[in-house]
Design an enzyme around this catalytic site. Structure first.
Site, PDB file in Angstrom:
ATOM      1  CG  HIS A 166      -1.680  -1.022   1.350  1.00  0.00           C
ATOM      2  ND1 HIS A 166      -3.624  -0.667   0.661  1.00  0.00           N
ATOM      3  CD2 HIS A 166      -1.951  -2.313   1.219  1.00  0.00           C
ATOM      4  CE1 HIS A 166      -3.913  -1.976   0.784  1.00  0.00           C
ATOM      5  NE2 HIS A 166      -3.122  -2.609   0.957  1.00  0.00           N
ATOM      6  CG  ASP A 372       0.080   9.469   0.753  1.00  0.00           C
ATOM      7  OD1 ASP A 372      -0.680   8.719   0.867  1.00  0.00           O
ATOM      8  OD2 ASP A 372      -0.679  10.714   0.766  1.00  0.00           O
TER       9      ASP A 372
HETATM   10  C1  GDG Z   1      -1.838   3.901   3.325  1.00  0.00           C
HETATM   11  C2  GDG Z   1      -0.889   5.256   2.306  1.00  0.00           C
HETATM   12  C3  GDG Z   1      -2.641   4.467   0.310  1.00  0.00           C
HETATM   13  C4  GDG Z   1      -8.989  10.650   7.454  1.00  0.00           C
HETATM   14  N1  GDG Z   1      -9.327  11.158   8.245  1.00  0.00           N
HETATM   15  C5  GDG Z   1     -10.532  11.037   8.790  1.00  0.00           C
HETATM   16  C6  GDG Z   1     -10.791   9.901   8.049  1.00  0.00           C
HETATM   17  N2  GDG Z   1      -9.557   9.876   7.481  1.00  0.00           N
HETATM   18  C7  GDG Z   1      -9.869   8.308   6.559  1.00  0.00           C
HETATM   19  C8  GDG Z   1      -9.565   9.104   4.700  1.00  0.00           C
HETATM   20  C9  GDG Z   1      -8.969   8.205   4.513  1.00  0.00           C
HETATM   21  C10 GDG Z   1      -8.337   7.423   5.237  1.00  0.00           C
HETATM   22  O1  GDG Z   1      -8.542   8.080   6.654  1.00  0.00           O
HETATM   23  C11 GDG Z   1      -6.504   8.024   4.636  1.00  0.00           C
HETATM   24  O2  GDG Z   1      -6.165   7.166   3.169  1.00  0.00           O
HETATM   25  P1  GDG Z   1      -4.809   7.866   2.752  1.00  0.00           P
HETATM   26  O3  GDG Z   1      -5.009   7.139   1.625  1.00  0.00           O
HETATM   27  O4  GDG Z   1      -5.215   9.314   2.505  1.00  0.00           O
HETATM   28  O5  GDG Z   1      -3.547   7.013   3.348  1.00  0.00           O
HETATM   29  P2  GDG Z   1      -2.982   6.301   4.419  1.00  0.00           P
HETATM   30  O6  GDG Z   1      -3.636   5.647   5.959  1.00  0.00           O
HETATM   31  O7  GDG Z   1      -1.714   7.092   4.676  1.00  0.00           O
HETATM   32  O8  GDG Z   1      -3.063   5.278   4.067  1.00  0.00           O
HETATM   33  C12 GDG Z   1      -1.520   5.312   1.464  1.00  0.00           C
HETATM   34  C13 GDG Z   1      -3.698   3.736   1.362  1.00  0.00           C
HETATM   35  O9  GDG Z   1      -2.809   3.074   2.910  1.00  0.00           O
HETATM   36  C14 GDG Z   1      -4.221   2.837   0.465  1.00  0.00           C
HETATM   37  O10 GDG Z   1      -3.651   1.996   0.099  1.00  0.00           O
HETATM   38  O11 GDG Z   1      -3.344   5.419  -0.490  1.00  0.00           O
HETATM   39  O12 GDG Z   1      -1.044   6.026   0.434  1.00  0.00           O
HETATM   40  O13 GDG Z   1      -0.438   5.479   3.186  1.00  0.00           O
HETATM   41  O14 GDG Z   1      -9.971   6.789   3.864  1.00  0.00           O
HETATM   42  O15 GDG Z   1     -10.702   9.278   4.626  1.00  0.00           O
HETATM   43  N3  GDG Z   1     -11.119   9.558   8.336  1.00  0.00           N
HETATM   44  C15 GDG Z   1     -12.878   9.765   9.396  1.00  0.00           C
HETATM   45  N4  GDG Z   1     -12.312  11.046  10.307  1.00  0.00           N
HETATM   46  C16 GDG Z   1     -10.955  11.323  10.161  1.00  0.00           C
HETATM   47  O16 GDG Z   1     -10.580  12.652  10.586  1.00  0.00           O
HETATM   48  N5  GDG Z   1     -13.500   9.258   9.604  1.00  0.00           N
END
Ligand code: GDG
Length: 469
Positions: A166, A372
């Site tokens: 990921h 990322d």
């Molecule tokens: C890893 C990789 C890759 C965030 N703040 C809140 C909240 N979120 C949710 C978002 C999103 C998730 O968390 C974050 O996903 P990301 O993809 O932006 O980042 P990572 O956590 O670092 O994930 C990344 C991912 O894995 C999938 O393969 O894209 O590159 O680092 O879904 O919506 N949700 C709620 N409240 C918040 O305050 N409810």
């Protein structure tokens, strides 16, 4: 014929809480959990992972917890307090995370704990082997479990094993800094199919195979110890229909109206885990630069930044929090007025409804990680905008940039350039905003999480046939 799937990831897709000694378990709603529900819950599959830190449970409580988890098709793998510190915080989040995100400066001077990493990976693999029936597909996820495919290959030589990373796979020059680089690479190569978010990460991986193991991988496959391994690119999607529905719901629209009650103030929004890979500090500096170079925005724009607490047990994250606190205070102190605060900073997570309301309220969504794997926030923003409005400012260093080419792409290291992109987004004509947003929405709707799962499982089940787009 549909085959049963065993999902293996660090965290289970559930939240466990223990109150007065009574464990309760609730399914969580993350992207992975939503996308995979169709394969693990409905088709008799199973999900193996860590339920998080649960207090010491006695035998009866442990049994209750296990029954609750079983009802949700999940199987727990427990970690001791020592393993949580050494394997999870130390190696996975303190060593692998920074190296895979190009941050060698964050490495501890002496790295230790690989034995504990192996021990925990072996426990995951043993649990898989206990639940495995011939013909099952096994899908292992992410950087905490890099050794699981190789250990499983020993235990179950005939099994079909898939692995998805990921996070980025770094340039080999950076990967080679890891003391256990070869052992980790061989760990992944236990799989039959290895998936990455982007072409670039796959390219780094094949380069590392060439230089470290003297193998001659092709672009899409490699021969290793007499087995053919597929190397695939599967950019992860989101539940686009779910975000669209929530984004258009009366509750969310009412919240948007409250957030936007002052029609004269424009909104920039950032949502990230508080992580040094997410580029939050440079984003704040870019916003400061916007206020300096375009003073006409003073009192007329604000940045709402949600920073979700993350990995507070790792010292680099505690230090980052202090730096971000300091920057927000300094910028607000320098530019604020009695009636206007430029940065609204929240160090906590928000509800799904508020999250989507922020996506909907944003004139500009700023997603500017310095590195990322994908970044789902950028995709969720586009999916939520059924009004086809709002501008995405997106870092070239997010995996999502390979697909979301209609965003305003920025180099997050170029603070002045990012400030200019913020300005350009704020003054972008309506026609252009709509055209770009429509294009972004087409991508996230077409390549959603269900399709991602289908493509990966399809390639894994296809016994070696390539499933490239
Ligand atoms: C890893 C990789 C890759 C965030 N703040 C809140 C909240 N979120 C949710 C978002 C999103 C998730 O968390 C974050 O996903 P990301 O993809 O932006 O980042 P990572 O956590 O670092 O994930 C990344 C991912 O894995 C999938 O393969 O894209 O590159 O680092 O879904 O919506 N949700 C709620 N409240 C918040 O305050 N409810």
């Amino acid at each position: 014929m549909k085959r049963r799937v065993i999902i293996v990831s660090m965290r289970l897709p559930v939240t466990v809480t223990v109150e007065h000694g009574r464990p309760t378990v609730r399914p969580s709603v993350g992207g992975l959990a939503t996308g995979l529900r169709s394969v693990y819950a409905e088709d008799d599959g199973v999900w193996i992972g860590w339920p998080g830190r649960v207090e010491e449970l006695d035998a009866a409580e442990e049994r209750t917890l296990r029954e609750h988890l079983a009802a949700l098709h999940t199987v727990p793998v427990y970690l001791t307090a020592h393993e949580t510190t050494v394997f999870y915080e130390g190696i996975a989040n303190g060593v692998l995370w920074p190296v895979f995100h190009d941050r060698l400066d964050q490495l501890p001077l002496r790295v230790h704990g690989w034995d504990v990493y192996e021990q925990v990976n072996a426990r995951f693999a043993d649990t898989v082997a206990r639940h495995y029936h011939p013909g099952d597909l096994i899908w292992v996820h992410d950087y905490q479990l890099l050794r699981v495919p190789a250990i499983l290959r020993e235990l179950l030589p005939e099994a079909r094993i898939g692995f998805f990373l990921h996070i980025p796979f770094p340039n080999p020059e950076i990967f080679f800094a890891l003391p256990s680089r070869e052992w980790l690479l061989r760990g992944m190569l236990g799989a039959d199919l290895i998936g990455f978010h982007t072409w670039r990460f796959r390219g780094h991986f094949t380069a590392a195979m060439r230089r470290l193991l003297h193998l001659q991988p092709e672009r899409e496959e490699a021969m290793y110890e007499g087995r053919r391994i597929q190397l695939g690119v599967f950019p992860m999607g989101i539940d686009a229909a779910g975000y669209a529905e929530r984004g258009a719901s009366p509750r969310v629209l009412a919240e948007v109206a409250r957030l936007r009650s002052d029609r004269d103030v424009r909104f920039l929004v950032g949502v990230d885990r508080l992580d040094y890979s997410k580029g939050i500090e440079r984003r704040l500096l870019a916003f400061e630069r916007l206020l300096q170079t375009h003073p006409e925005w003073s009192t007329r724009v604000r940045l709402v930044q949600i920073a979700v607490p993350s990995r507070a047990g790792v010292s680099a994250y505690r230090r980052l929090r202090e730096r971000v606190d300091g920057l927000v205070g300094r910028i607000n102190g320098a530019f604020g007025t009695p009636r206007w605060t430029p940065i609204h900073y929240m160090y906590r997570s928000v509800s799904d409804d508020l999250l989507v309301a922020l996506y909907r309220a944003a004139d500009v969504m700023v997603v500017t990680p310095v590195r990322d794997g994908m970044n789902l926030v950028a995709k969720e923003f586009a999916a939520s905008r059924t009004d086809e409005d709002g501008v995405l400012v997106l870092s070239e260093f997010a995996g999502a940039a390979e697909e979301l080419t209609d965003a305003l792409l920025v180099n997050p290291y170029d603070v002045d350039g990012t400030a200019e992109a913020m300005h350009r987004a704020l003054v972008m004509p309506r026609e252009e905003r709509h055209a770009r947003m429509r294009a972004l929405r087409r991508v996230v709707q077409t390549n959603d999480v269900a399709r991602w799962v289908e493509r990966f499982i399809g390639a894994l089940a296809a016994n070696g046939a390539s499933e490239e787009r």
